[in-house]
Design an enzyme around this catalytic site. Sequence first.
Site, short mmCIF file in Angstrom:
data_model
loop_
_atom_site.label_atom_id
_atom_site.label_comp_id
_atom_site.label_asym_id
_atom_site.label_seq_id
_atom_site.Cartn_x
_atom_site.Cartn_y
_atom_site.Cartn_z
N GLY A 65 -0.56 -38.51 28.62
CA GLY A 65 -1.93 -38.68 28.14
C GLY A 65 -2.51 -37.40 27.56
O GLY A 65 -3.19 -37.41 26.53
N THR A 66 -2.24 -36.28 28.22
CA THR A 66 -2.80 -35.01 27.76
C THR A 66 -2.31 -34.70 26.35
O THR A 66 -3.10 -34.38 25.46
CB THR A 66 -2.38 -33.87 28.72
OG1 THR A 66 -2.89 -34.20 30.02
CG2 THR A 66 -2.93 -32.54 28.28
N GLN A 124 -6.44 -45.07 30.96
CA GLN A 124 -6.80 -45.86 32.16
C GLN A 124 -6.96 -47.35 31.85
O GLN A 124 -7.26 -48.14 32.73
CB GLN A 124 -8.10 -45.32 32.79
CG GLN A 124 -7.97 -43.93 33.38
CD GLN A 124 -7.13 -43.88 34.67
OE1 GLN A 124 -6.81 -44.90 35.27
NE2 GLN A 124 -6.77 -42.68 35.10
N CYS A 176 -7.33 -32.89 38.30
CA CYS A 176 -7.26 -31.44 38.12
C CYS A 176 -8.36 -30.71 38.85
O CYS A 176 -8.27 -29.52 39.09
CB CYS A 176 -7.28 -31.07 36.63
SG CYS A 176 -8.14 -32.23 35.61
C1 LIG Z 1 -8.42 -41.00 31.00
C2 LIG Z 1 -7.29 -40.03 31.12
N1 LIG Z 1 -6.86 -39.39 30.03
C3 LIG Z 1 -5.84 -38.52 30.07
C4 LIG Z 1 -5.17 -38.24 31.25
C5 LIG Z 1 -4.06 -37.24 31.25
O1 LIG Z 1 -2.84 -37.79 31.57
P1 LIG Z 1 -1.62 -36.83 31.99
O2 LIG Z 1 -2.16 -35.92 33.05
O3 LIG Z 1 -0.59 -37.73 32.53
O4 LIG Z 1 -1.20 -36.07 30.80
C6 LIG Z 1 -5.59 -38.89 32.42
C7 LIG Z 1 -4.92 -38.60 33.72
O5 LIG Z 1 -5.58 -38.53 34.75
C8 LIG Z 1 -6.67 -39.80 32.36
O6 LIG Z 1 -7.10 -40.45 33.44
#
Ligand SMILES: Cc1ncc(COP(=O)(O)O)c(C=O)c1O
Length: 382
Positions: free
Chosen positions: A71-72, A180, A326
Amino acid sequence: MKPVYFDYNATTPLDPLVREAMRPYLDGIFGNPSSVHQIGRQARSLLDDARDRVAQVLGAKPSEIVFTSGGTESNNLAIFGTARLRKPKGRHLITTMIEHHAGLHCFNYLAAKEGFEVTRLPVGRDGRVTVESLRKALRADTILVSVMAANNEIGTVQPVAELGALCRERGVVFHTDAVQWFGKEPFQNVAQFNADLVSICAHKFHGPKGAGALYIRSPLQPDPILFGGGHENERRAGTENLLAIVGLVAAMERFVRTPVFNTEHLTPMTARVADFVGRLPGVELASPVTGRLANTVAFVVERSDSIALMAGLDLVGICASSGSACSAGSLEPSHVILALGFEPRLANALVRFSLGRDSTLAEVERMEELLPQVLKRVQTGQ
Ligand SMILES: Cc1ncc(COP(=O)(O)O)c(C=O)c1O
């Protein structure tokens, strides 16, 4: 006793069938899809197949899928890549006050270091942005709008289809962080978001960590953020992680069209959780009553703080979160709670319960028994 895991928005366990689909890629299939020999060609053909299958689930073209590390990275590629690509057309960006840090911090950086101007749309007490506020914020020089499909901390679902339609009408690129959403909310086709860019993350729906995708509606070509080889059609350099990609595919095929977070299973349990915590003294619900993910209940606790709350819950065997993962273990206030209009002191006192596939009524009952004791211990002035 097995801990009560109420933190499915942070991550989910790998599904056994997804693991089985991945196993050959740990054992025998190891080729680099860029190698020209037969071992490489085998990997290339499996990678092509994986892309076709993700495209099939999304209702997209295979060329519209870029595999990422999660996701990041998907958010970073969508936001940095589009802002930099479209900079000659304008420097105004729009997002919301309640995005995940993986989106929010990209915008902060672009504003601080790259000369962009960012409007952060406010939300109501329910955490929702309105189409009207977006309409008012759009300018002739707006080049990108990014609004998450569902919020990770309080579970609010946004009217992304309407927001996306407005952006399309105005010729503005629209990104949604749907990390999500997938596996939780109804999904027929990626077109339902009216978005040009959609972020996906496998470990939120029983896939592996470090695996994700960005849907990029053709013919958009965001600038790359990783440079090197010409992988992913010049859009994301780096040898493809076939193991992770195959896990993503297996999880998407199993858990997206029929969401693995089953609303019928979850709604009665979270309704009961919300009802229970809402009656506790000094507790106020932060999640909206309607228009939220069926698995998420967040609340704030007067005269306490997140660290004490998380530690107290952990001691009695309940795994929860103080918002985004985080910030767990730190006293960083929740920007989401602040944006909802709660008093700042409560932004440090958030608890999020996010239930999932294996959550049971017995666990809810255990929480009901234990939470009041924890609160008694951690709330000051009692
Ligand atoms: C809405 C949303 N976006 C992005 C992320 C980031 O995902 P990742 O940490 O797996 O890269 C998260 C993870 O908690 C998230 O809940």
